[in-house]
Design an enzyme around this catalytic site. Structure first.
Site, PDB file in Angstrom:
ATOM      1  N   GLY A  10       1.584-128.763 -13.891  1.00 17.49           N
ATOM      2  CA  GLY A  10       1.764-129.582 -15.311  1.00 17.49           C
ATOM      3  C   GLY A  10       1.972-128.801 -16.601  1.00 17.49           C
ATOM      4  O   GLY A  10       1.808-129.442 -17.562  1.00 17.49           O
ATOM      5  N   ILE A  13       5.856-124.468 -19.966  1.00 19.08           N
ATOM      6  CA  ILE A  13       6.364-122.983 -20.136  1.00 19.08           C
ATOM      7  C   ILE A  13       7.492-123.208 -21.361  1.00 19.08           C
ATOM      8  O   ILE A  13       8.482-123.677 -20.900  1.00 19.08           O
ATOM      9  CB  ILE A  13       6.892-122.384 -18.796  1.00 19.08           C
ATOM     10  CG1 ILE A  13       7.203-120.886 -19.146  1.00 19.08           C
ATOM     11  CG2 ILE A  13       7.757-123.248 -18.165  1.00 19.08           C
ATOM     12  CD1 ILE A  13       7.194-119.912 -17.718  1.00 19.08           C
ATOM     13  N   PRO A  14       7.470-122.354 -22.212  1.00 17.54           N
ATOM     14  CA  PRO A  14       8.527-122.195 -23.204  1.00 17.54           C
ATOM     15  C   PRO A  14       9.979-121.741 -22.525  1.00 17.54           C
ATOM     16  O   PRO A  14       9.947-120.589 -21.671  1.00 17.54           O
ATOM     17  CB  PRO A  14       7.867-121.350 -24.397  1.00 17.54           C
ATOM     18  CG  PRO A  14       6.748-121.404 -24.201  1.00 17.54           C
ATOM     19  CD  PRO A  14       6.428-121.681 -22.731  1.00 17.54           C
ATOM     20  N   GLY A  17      11.512-116.881 -23.515  1.00 22.70           N
ATOM     21  CA  GLY A  17      10.377-115.853 -23.795  1.00 22.70           C
ATOM     22  C   GLY A  17      10.909-114.274 -23.966  1.00 22.70           C
ATOM     23  O   GLY A  17      12.072-114.055 -23.790  1.00 22.70           O
ATOM     24  N   LEU A  18       9.892-113.514 -24.445  1.00 22.19           N
ATOM     25  CA  LEU A  18      10.204-112.197 -25.150  1.00 22.19           C
ATOM     26  C   LEU A  18       9.980-111.208 -24.060  1.00 22.19           C
ATOM     27  O   LEU A  18       9.000-111.269 -23.235  1.00 22.19           O
ATOM     28  CB  LEU A  18       9.297-111.866 -26.113  1.00 22.19           C
ATOM     29  CG  LEU A  18       9.644-110.370 -26.619  1.00 22.19           C
ATOM     30  CD1 LEU A  18      11.170-110.224 -27.446  1.00 22.19           C
ATOM     31  CD2 LEU A  18       8.771-109.838 -27.735  1.00 22.19           C
ATOM     32  N   GLY A  19      11.413-110.720 -23.282  1.00 18.36           N
ATOM     33  CA  GLY A  19      11.044-109.702 -22.279  1.00 18.36           C
ATOM     34  C   GLY A  19      10.616-108.426 -22.853  1.00 18.36           C
ATOM     35  O   GLY A  19      10.936-107.959 -24.059  1.00 18.36           O
ATOM     36  N   ASP A  44       6.635-112.143 -21.612  1.00 14.46           N
ATOM     37  CA  ASP A  44       6.817-111.664 -20.314  1.00 14.46           C
ATOM     38  C   ASP A  44       6.511-110.191 -20.149  1.00 14.46           C
ATOM     39  O   ASP A  44       6.973-109.402 -20.823  1.00 14.46           O
ATOM     40  CB  ASP A  44       8.126-111.950 -19.795  1.00 14.46           C
ATOM     41  CG  ASP A  44       8.527-111.598 -18.456  1.00 14.46           C
ATOM     42  OD1 ASP A  44       7.832-112.375 -17.505  1.00 14.46           O
ATOM     43  OD2 ASP A  44       8.908-110.474 -17.987  1.00 14.46           O
ATOM     44  N   TYR A  49       5.202-101.819 -16.785  1.00 11.92           N
ATOM     45  CA  TYR A  49       5.781-101.554 -18.128  1.00 11.92           C
ATOM     46  C   TYR A  49       5.057-100.563 -18.953  1.00 11.92           C
ATOM     47  O   TYR A  49       5.839 -99.925 -20.000  1.00 11.92           O
ATOM     48  CB  TYR A  49       6.267-102.716 -19.014  1.00 11.92           C
ATOM     49  CG  TYR A  49       6.996-103.959 -18.126  1.00 11.92           C
ATOM     50  CD1 TYR A  49       7.682-103.491 -16.969  1.00 11.92           C
ATOM     51  CD2 TYR A  49       7.052-105.154 -18.620  1.00 11.92           C
ATOM     52  CE1 TYR A  49       8.517-104.421 -16.498  1.00 11.92           C
ATOM     53  CE2 TYR A  49       7.952-106.236 -17.969  1.00 11.92           C
ATOM     54  CZ  TYR A  49       8.583-105.856 -16.762  1.00 11.92           C
ATOM     55  OH  TYR A  49       9.447-106.695 -16.246  1.00 11.92           O
ATOM     56  N   LYS A  78       2.473-109.226 -14.224  1.00 12.50           N
ATOM     57  CA  LYS A  78       3.095-109.080 -12.934  1.00 12.50           C
ATOM     58  C   LYS A  78       2.141-107.920 -11.965  1.00 12.50           C
ATOM     59  O   LYS A  78       1.741-106.965 -12.716  1.00 12.50           O
ATOM     60  CB  LYS A  78       4.493-108.691 -12.802  1.00 12.50           C
ATOM     61  CG  LYS A  78       5.388-109.658 -13.568  1.00 12.50           C
ATOM     62  CD  LYS A  78       6.834-109.150 -13.557  1.00 12.50           C
ATOM     63  CE  LYS A  78       7.742-109.872 -14.552  1.00 12.50           C
ATOM     64  NZ  LYS A  78       7.410-109.517 -15.893  1.00 12.50           N
ATOM     65  N   HIS A 111       5.555-108.559  -8.271  1.00  8.72           N
ATOM     66  CA  HIS A 111       6.884-108.010  -9.156  1.00  8.72           C
ATOM     67  C   HIS A 111       7.869-108.108  -8.223  1.00  8.72           C
ATOM     68  O   HIS A 111       9.098-108.256  -8.604  1.00  8.72           O
ATOM     69  CB  HIS A 111       6.528-106.624  -9.500  1.00  8.72           C
ATOM     70  CG  HIS A 111       7.038-106.352 -10.866  1.00  8.72           C
ATOM     71  ND1 HIS A 111       6.516-105.706 -11.891  1.00  8.72           N
ATOM     72  CD2 HIS A 111       8.425-106.579 -11.320  1.00  8.72           C
ATOM     73  CE1 HIS A 111       7.481-105.636 -12.987  1.00  8.72           C
ATOM     74  NE2 HIS A 111       8.562-106.091 -12.511  1.00  8.72           N
TER      75      HIS A 111
END
Length: 557
Positions: A10, A13-14, A17-19, A44, A49, A78, A111
């Site tokens: 429910g 989620i936009p 998204g900005l990676g 994200d 990273y 992730k 991931h």
């Protein structure tokens, strides 16, 4: 165009998204701040990273300014592969939460489908040793997933999902007894790798399809770049559509993804581009734009996962052989220029279809055009431009007869076909066509050399011959102490042909390659030549016109 999509829980989620992959420390904080200021409400992230601390600082500063509340920002992270042991999952998530300065993440993904040992190095530190690379093991993955479910129970993650899963792996995974089903499958997807089959499968299972690298990941590490890779942001079709809508090529690519009901994750640290990318919501593509973009599909994968390949494993095997061929719907001079990049590009059949034509087997009679050499030459001119641009090294044709080749070669073409790929085996030796190709310096390339035993049932005749079971072939295999397949492949090679052998069995792939070691003698070759009976396994029936016979389609050859 939807700005949010609903997850199975429910939660909303936009869709943009900005990676943050490859967003370096010292840059990523400013990028996140800019993104949040212009309206992004989806970030994200990932532990691997190595920038979640700076992202957390920027997010905390933004929330402190009162421009949005925490529940308005959707944050994904992730689980990295060396934390796949069930005992390590909770700690890994808590580390991420500490770095991001959050009490929970909205979405926590595995991931990749496979884990690594705890002491495995980061890919950034160099190649992962072969003895530390692990195969897909659905039972072990389910153990990891059970630990992921506990994150939801404890409120550390609102939703959990997977990344880089194929239909095959999802099917195996979902067959297990899961308390929490995956909310998302995040995979590479863009105009050259549309993953339509995977997207539809995810939809049927209530799993949201989420696209990373929607712009083609132009800043991916140099070791991942093939100089022949196509570049979506420079594709002539993309540029034309961008000019039409007075927008940026990146906005076309992002808008296309959203139009497909996909969550899309464009990455940038350029402050102006971050704002431009978010402006993709204002680009309204029409039906014709969508058809042109759909026609660019060519199964070109930029993130191949070489760092996880097992000894002897191919990229295709890692991705469960989820491959497509360029289709006849792309045989059109204005669309074909972006079809794909490779050492060789071939027109799959001598005739094209409309861009909106359905799959083979469902093509209405009124959408089946006849052979028209003038129209094919237009396509060929566009193929020649692929060579001019360096996108392919050679171009050729497939399923051409002597008659069609003769008509094509009489036209004003600059580049002569390098190859004619046709069905050829002991029962369809095509000697006349082979000799013609040799005279014209066109390589004769044989597909279905083993008889295409696994082709669709609709193409199989009940009493057809089977090359692999032919008594003469079996006798020769016994004589040379080899497999029947090796006899068939060796004969074709000794006959001066290139041969394309299909298998997904690892042992058979190796065995087939061993055909170079089988030396047939003159008597063997003569016996095999006597087996020619003009029998076709792949007869092109899906392209037959009303009242047209197979002999007519193949020009009575």
């Amino acid at each position: 165009m939807a700005r949010v999509l609903k997850l199975r829980s429910g939660a909303l989620i936009p869709t943009i998204g900005l990676g943050t992959w490859k967003s370096a420390p010292g840059e990523v904080g400013a990028a996140v701040a800019r993104a949040l200021d212009v309206g992004y409400r989806h970030l994200d992230c990932a532990h691997i990273y190595a920038n979640e601390g700076e992202i957390g600082n920027a997010l905390t500063a933004f929330l402190a300014g009162g421009k949005a509340s925490r529940d308005e920002i959707f944050v994904t992270s992730k689980l990295w592969l060396n934390s796949f042991h069930p005992d390590d999952v909770m700690g890994a998530c808590q580390t991420t939460l500490k770095n991001l300065r959050l009490d929970y993440v909205d979405l926590y993904l595995t991931h990749w489908p496979v884990g690594l040992p705890r002491d495995a190095p980061s890919p950034a530190a160099g190649p992962i040793p072969m003895d530390q690379r692990l195969p897909w093991d659905v039972s072990k993955f389910v153990d990891t997933w059970k630990a992921m479910e506990k994150l939801v129970e404890r409120g550390l993650a609102r939703n959990i999902g997977v990344s880089n899963f194929t239909v095959k792996k999802l099917t195996e995974f979902l067959a297990h007894d899961l308390t929490v089903l995956p909310a998302v499958n995040q995979v590479e997807s863009h105009v050259y790798l549309q993953q339509t089959k995977l997207k539809e499968f995810c939809k049927s299972k209530g799993i949201l399809f989420q696209a990373y690298s929607p712009l083609g990941s132009p800043d991916r590490p140099a070791k991942l770049i093939d100089p022949n890779d196509p570049v979506p942001l420079k594709d002539p079709i993309i540029l034309k559509i961008a000019e039409k809508h007075k927008c940026k090529p990146a906005q076309v690519l992002i808008s296309w993804a959203i139009h497909r009901q996909t969550v899309v994750l464009p990455k940038s640290v350029n402050l102006d581009r971050i704002a431009e990318n978010f402006g993709s919501y204002d680009v309204k593509l029409d039906e014709d734009d969508m058809k042109q973009l759909e026609a660019l599909e060519c199964n070109c994968r930029f993130i191949k996962a070489q760092f996880l390949l097992l000894e002897g494993q191919t990229v295709d095997e890692f991705w469960d052989n989820d491959i497509i061929n360029i289709n006849n719907g792309q045989i059109h001079p204005t669309e074909h220029g972006s079809a794909f990049t490779n050492n060789q590009s071939r027109a799959h059949w001598p005739i094209g279809l409309a861009l909106d034509a359905p799959p083979a087997g469902q093509i209405p009679m009124d959408q089946r055009p006849g052979w028209d050499v003038k129209r094919f030459v237009q396509t060929w001119k566009a193929m020649e431009s692929l060579v001019d641009k360096g996108l392919v090294r050679s171009i050729g044709v497939s399923n051409f007869t002597v008659k069609k080749l003769t008509e094509l070669l009489e036209e004003d073409i600059r580049i002569i076909p390098s190859v004619n790929q046709v069905e050829s085996h002991i029962y369809l030796q095509q000697s006349k066509l082979k000799s013609f190709c040799k005279d014209k310096e066109i390589v004769f390339q044989a597909y279905s050399p083993l008889g295409s035993a696994d082709r669709p049932a609709a193409m199989v005749a009940p009493n057809e011959p089977i090359p692999l079971k032919d008594p003469i072939v079996l006798r020769m295999a016994e004589k040379h102490k080899c497999s029947p397949a090796q006899v068939l492949i060796s004969w074709r090679i000794q006959n001066g042909s290139a041969v394309v052998v299909k298998s997904v069995g690892r042992d058979r792939i190796v065995e087939n390659f061993g055909s170079f070691g089988v030396k047939l003698d003159e008597d063997d070759v003569k016996e095999i030549e006597r087996l020619d009976c003009g029998f076709r396994f792949v007869n092109g029936q899906f392209l037959l016109r009303e009242g047209q016979t197979f002999d007519e389609f193949w020009d009575h050859e």
